[in-house]
Enzyme design. Structure first.
Site, PDB file in Angstrom:
ATOM      1  N   LYS A 116      -2.271 -13.628  -1.575  1.00 35.22           N
ATOM      2  CA  LYS A 116      -0.932 -13.037  -1.574  1.00 35.22           C
ATOM      3  C   LYS A 116       0.175 -14.065  -1.794  1.00 35.22           C
ATOM      4  CE  LYS A 116      -2.009  -9.270   1.650  1.00 35.22           C
ATOM      5  NZ  LYS A 116      -2.175  -8.118   0.793  1.00 35.22           N
ATOM      6  N   GLU A 200       7.312 -11.659   5.616  1.00 37.48           N
ATOM      7  CA  GLU A 200       8.152 -10.836   4.748  1.00 37.48           C
ATOM      8  C   GLU A 200       9.130 -10.043   5.585  1.00 37.48           C
ATOM      9  OE1 GLU A 200       5.844  -8.116   2.381  1.00 37.48           O
ATOM     10  OE2 GLU A 200       5.122  -9.745   1.099  1.00 37.48           O
ATOM     11  N   HIS A 235      -2.059   3.435   5.718  1.00 38.13           N
ATOM     12  CA  HIS A 235      -2.034   2.610   4.506  1.00 38.13           C
ATOM     13  C   HIS A 235      -3.020   3.061   3.444  1.00 38.13           C
ATOM     14  CE1 HIS A 235       0.821   0.137   6.465  1.00 38.13           C
ATOM     15  NE2 HIS A 235      -0.029  -0.383   7.319  1.00 38.13           N
ATOM     16  N   ARG A 297      -7.895  -3.761 -11.776  1.00 38.61           N
ATOM     17  CA  ARG A 297      -8.970  -2.805 -12.092  1.00 38.61           C
ATOM     18  C   ARG A 297      -8.339  -1.459 -12.400  1.00 38.61           C
ATOM     19  NH1 ARG A 297      -8.082   0.020  -7.391  1.00 38.61           N
ATOM     20  NH2 ARG A 297      -7.637  -1.300  -5.623  1.00 38.61           N
TER      21      ARG A 297
HETATM   22  P1  ADP Z   1      -3.288  -4.945   1.679  1.00 30.97           P
HETATM   23  O1  ADP Z   1      -3.583  -5.985   0.625  1.00 30.97           O
HETATM   24  O2  ADP Z   1      -3.935  -5.271   2.988  1.00 30.97           O
HETATM   25  O3  ADP Z   1      -3.479  -3.539   1.223  1.00 30.97           O
HETATM   26  P2  ADP Z   1      -0.430  -4.822   1.123  1.00 30.97           P
HETATM   27  O4  ADP Z   1       0.364  -6.075   1.044  1.00 30.97           O
HETATM   28  O5  ADP Z   1      -0.812  -4.178  -0.157  1.00 30.97           O
HETATM   29  O6  ADP Z   1      -1.732  -5.121   2.010  1.00 30.97           O
HETATM   30  O7  ADP Z   1       0.307  -3.776   2.034  1.00 30.97           O
HETATM   31  C1  ADP Z   1      -0.327  -2.580   2.448  1.00 30.97           C
HETATM   32  C2  ADP Z   1       0.705  -1.558   2.872  1.00 30.97           C
HETATM   33  O8  ADP Z   1       1.530  -2.069   3.930  1.00 30.97           O
HETATM   34  C3  ADP Z   1       1.680  -1.141   1.780  1.00 30.97           C
HETATM   35  O9  ADP Z   1       1.209  -0.065   0.989  1.00 30.97           O
HETATM   36  C4  ADP Z   1       2.909  -0.739   2.576  1.00 30.97           C
HETATM   37  O10 ADP Z   1       2.756   0.618   3.020  1.00 30.97           O
HETATM   38  C5  ADP Z   1       2.880  -1.648   3.778  1.00 30.97           C
HETATM   39  N1  ADP Z   1       3.724  -2.852   3.584  1.00 30.97           N
HETATM   40  C6  ADP Z   1       3.405  -3.983   2.914  1.00 30.97           C
HETATM   41  N2  ADP Z   1       4.422  -4.866   2.906  1.00 30.97           N
HETATM   42  C7  ADP Z   1       5.426  -4.294   3.594  1.00 30.97           C
HETATM   43  C8  ADP Z   1       6.767  -4.704   3.955  1.00 30.97           C
HETATM   44  N3  ADP Z   1       7.265  -5.897   3.617  1.00 30.97           N
HETATM   45  N4  ADP Z   1       7.511  -3.827   4.665  1.00 30.97           N
HETATM   46  C9  ADP Z   1       7.034  -2.627   5.037  1.00 30.97           C
HETATM   47  N5  ADP Z   1       5.784  -2.185   4.750  1.00 30.97           N
HETATM   48  C10 ADP Z   1       4.994  -2.999   4.036  1.00 30.97           C
END
Ligand code: ADP
Length: 615
Positions: A116, A200, A235, A297
């Site tokens: 990330k 973040e 999620h 993908r």
């Molecule tokens: P993973 O790789 O574990 O799936 P992500 O970074 O894609 O993690 O985040 C998964 C979910 O978490 C997102 O779809 C969103 O709903 C929530 N999320 C991620 N980042 C944030 C953020 N900065 N603020 C609020 N919700 C977030």
């Protein structure tokens, strides 16, 4: 064009890929585990190779066996589908090293997007907006705390190696930061072997917007517009749509251009998705949409993009993998109408979305919308894989039209005895906020109870079904000058129920029926004549809580003799990589308890017996 293709996957996506390959005249090779010997994808492929036993790590995740199967059958290319090995750069490299075409991006692109923090840095350099936050190498708790304070709360701590929603902690105030950091690090070290984190800004009212991108080996990259996947449960995406509600042309142009830049920054080839998070507290605005991650993908929800663009994305993948240029230029792509997809799962919303495994004695999803599935009536939903039954995809001129088409198709779905989330999906599609396009990722968590489908069919449906079964029943009170009273006891999904169906029209039934299926609002119940022996006796009827699948007990929340109330959590089971809560079916006391924290259990083990409270 390649002449033959091995599909390193199963279920609906394997069937989906086979369909396009066949239309293009490409010979298909399926692979399968023990549990899938009779599966639809195996029967639909031109050839099939057995690659191991049922657990995925002994079959679908064993790269060498898949490559060996490709060699053995002379398959020229491998399509990984989604999940399993689809984002495994080492596997992609081994496929290429074996002289087989990889239907996917270059391993280097996958690696660049794998972590990330590295991905975010790369995106910042490429000029793609990223969520405000801290990505630094200084991982000392003091520095992280200072950065979080500077960003302003709430913040989200994320494991740089995280995925699948793991290794994330929301922190609402400075005092809680140190503890949350320590616990996030522990989880990250245990799950990913890497305890580095990034911080973040936590986005309130977040919406999940993603853009479909495509690249070819001639350095062309286009986008195929956005999807909105904001309706999520823990999620996980539940309903996806394209385009995104409330997206104006200028915002669309900005976010799609950012997605193309992101793909170009990693020399992307093939189908990919750039996921963004939007702060939708004041609608969708170009300056409040930030890069989150790239999925290298084909996505589960690709059909909504296919519906609005009229393109076949699997065909695009196969052409690009064969070295052809992209089938369309950017100016040849446009949006027609609105599409919505629902993920139909074998899971029981009223039992905490516990997977519901078993044979699909009845399965009818109609023909009104596109159905992508890997199972037919009579197939088994096994405990080994994701319990998805099908994806239903509706396409209409307007959002409302697509939404109503989809809700109707789910409403009429007939599935028995496996429990499904269809009733929950119908409720979600009809929810006023969703209907108005006011969705954020927290909607389901907030509205959970309101989205639960009714526990029982309507009075009318019960009466109609009882009348259909009536010839089998004693009829009481046939008197002159008095209406014939018709009533009886039945079993509704195994639970005794009395139904007065005097008002139902008399029906002529040639042969007494053993049972009828009642379908309403996406839910199905079997109604049968009452049998005193309780031969059908479901768990809920007699209070026996059986382990629904093999797994490990991770929590026991009651003791023998305890009083419990309906819906109270009794035992938590970890199975199929998820936690499942087993709850009390009614108010009562714990008469028997055979569960111990840490214990392994097989399917059907009696864990708890709840005795109904008298009166
Ligand atoms: P993973 O790789 O574990 O799936 P992500 O970074 O894609 O993690 O985040 C998964 C979910 O978490 C997102 O779809 C969103 O709903 C929530 N999320 C991620 N980042 C944030 C953020 N900065 N603020 C609020 N919700 C977030």
């Amino acid at each position: 064009m390649i002449g033959s293709l091995l599909i390193a996957n199963r279920g609906e996506i394997a069937c989906r890929i086979i369909r396009t390959a066949r239309a293009l005249g490409v010979r298909t090779v399926a692979v399968y585990s023990d549990a899938d010997a009779e599966a639809l994808h195996v029967r639909e492929a031109d050839e099939a190779v057995h690659i191991g036993s049922s657990p995925a790590r002994e079959s679908y995740l064993v790269g060498e066996r898949i490559i060996a199967a490709a060699r053995e059958t002379g398959a020229e290319a491998i399509h990984p589908g989604y999940g399993f090995l689809s984002e495994n750069a080492d596997f992609a490299q081994s496929v290429i090293d074996a002289g087989v075409v990889w239907v996917g991006p270059r391993p280097a692109s996958v690696r660049a997007m794998g972590l990330k923090d590295a991905a975010k840095k790369l995106m910042q350099e490429a000029g793609v907006p990223t969520t405000p936050g801290y990505l630094g190498d200084d991982q000392s708790p003091d520095r992280l705390q200072r950065e979080a304070d500077a960003i302003g709360y709430p913040v989200l701590i994320k494991a740089v190696a995280g995925g699948g929603g793991k290794g994330m902690r929301r922190v609402d105030q400075s005092e809680d930061f140190a503890d949350a950091l320590a616990s996030c690090r522990r989880e990250a070290a245990a799950s990913f072997g890497d305890d580095r984190v990034l911080i973040e800004k936590y986005i309130l009212s977040p919406r999940h917007i993603e853009v479909q991108v495509f690249g070819d080996s001639h350095r062309n990259v286009v986008h195929l517009f956005e999807r909105d996947c904001s309706l999520q449960r823990r999620h996980q995406k539940v309903i996806e749509e394209a385009p995104a509600p409330g997206m104006d042309a200028a915002t669309r142009e900005a976010v799609c251009a950012a997605a193309v830049k992101a793909a170009q920054a990693v020399d992307y080839v093939g189908a990919g998705t750039i996921e963004f998070i939007a702060d939708a507290s004041e609608g969708l605005r170009a300056d409040r949409i930030w890069f989150m991650e790239m999925n290298t993908r084909l996505q589960v929800e690709h059909p909504v993009t296919e519906a609005i663009t009229g393109q076949d994305l699997v065909e695009w993948q196969l052409r690009v993998a064969s070295g052809e240029p992209l089938p369309r230029r950017q100016d040849q792509l446009s949006i027609t109408g609105w599409a919505m997809e629902a993920r139909l799962y074998a899971e029981d919303p009223v039992r905490g979305f516990l997977p519901s495994i078993g044979r699909l004695d009845a399965l009818d999803l109609g023909e009104a919308v596109r159905v992508d599935t890997g199972v037919e009536q009579g197939a088994e939903i096994s405990p080994f894989y994701d319990p998805m039954i099908a994806k239903l995809i509706a396409h209409g001129d307007t959002r409302d039209e697509a939404r109503e088409l989809l809700a109707d198709a789910l409403d009429e779905a007939v599935i028995w005895p496996v429990r499904t989330n269809a009733g929950f999906l119908v409720e979600a599609l009809d929810h006023p906020d969703f209907a108005a396009g006011n969705v954020d990722t927290g909607l389901i968590a907030r509205e959970g109870e309101a989205l639960m489908p009714p526990a029982l069919p309507s009075e009318e449906a019960l009466i109609e079904a009882a009348a259909a079964l009536a010839p089998d029943l004693p009829v009481a009170g046939f008197r002159l000058n008095a209406p014939a009273r018709r009533e009886g006891r039945f079993l509704l999904a195994g639970e005794p129920i009395a139904i007065d169906f005097t008002d139902a029209p008399l029906v002529e039934v040639a042969e007494p029926l053993d049972s009828v299926l009642i379908t309403e609002g996406g839910q199905t119940w079997e109604l049968a004549p009452f049998r005193a022996t309780g031969a059908t006796g479901s768990a809920a009827a007699d209070g026996a809580i059986l382990s629904p699948m093999p797994g490990r007990i991770i929590a026991v929340e009651i003791v023998a003799g305890a009083a419990v109330v309906k819906g109270q959590r009794l035992v938590t089971l970890e199975a199929m990589k998820m936690e499942h809560s087993l709850v009390a079916p009614f108010d009562g006391t714990v008469a028997e308890l055979n569960a111990e924290t840490g214990g392994q259990v097989t399917e059907g083990t009696l864990l708890v017996k709840v005795e109904r409270q008298e009166g």
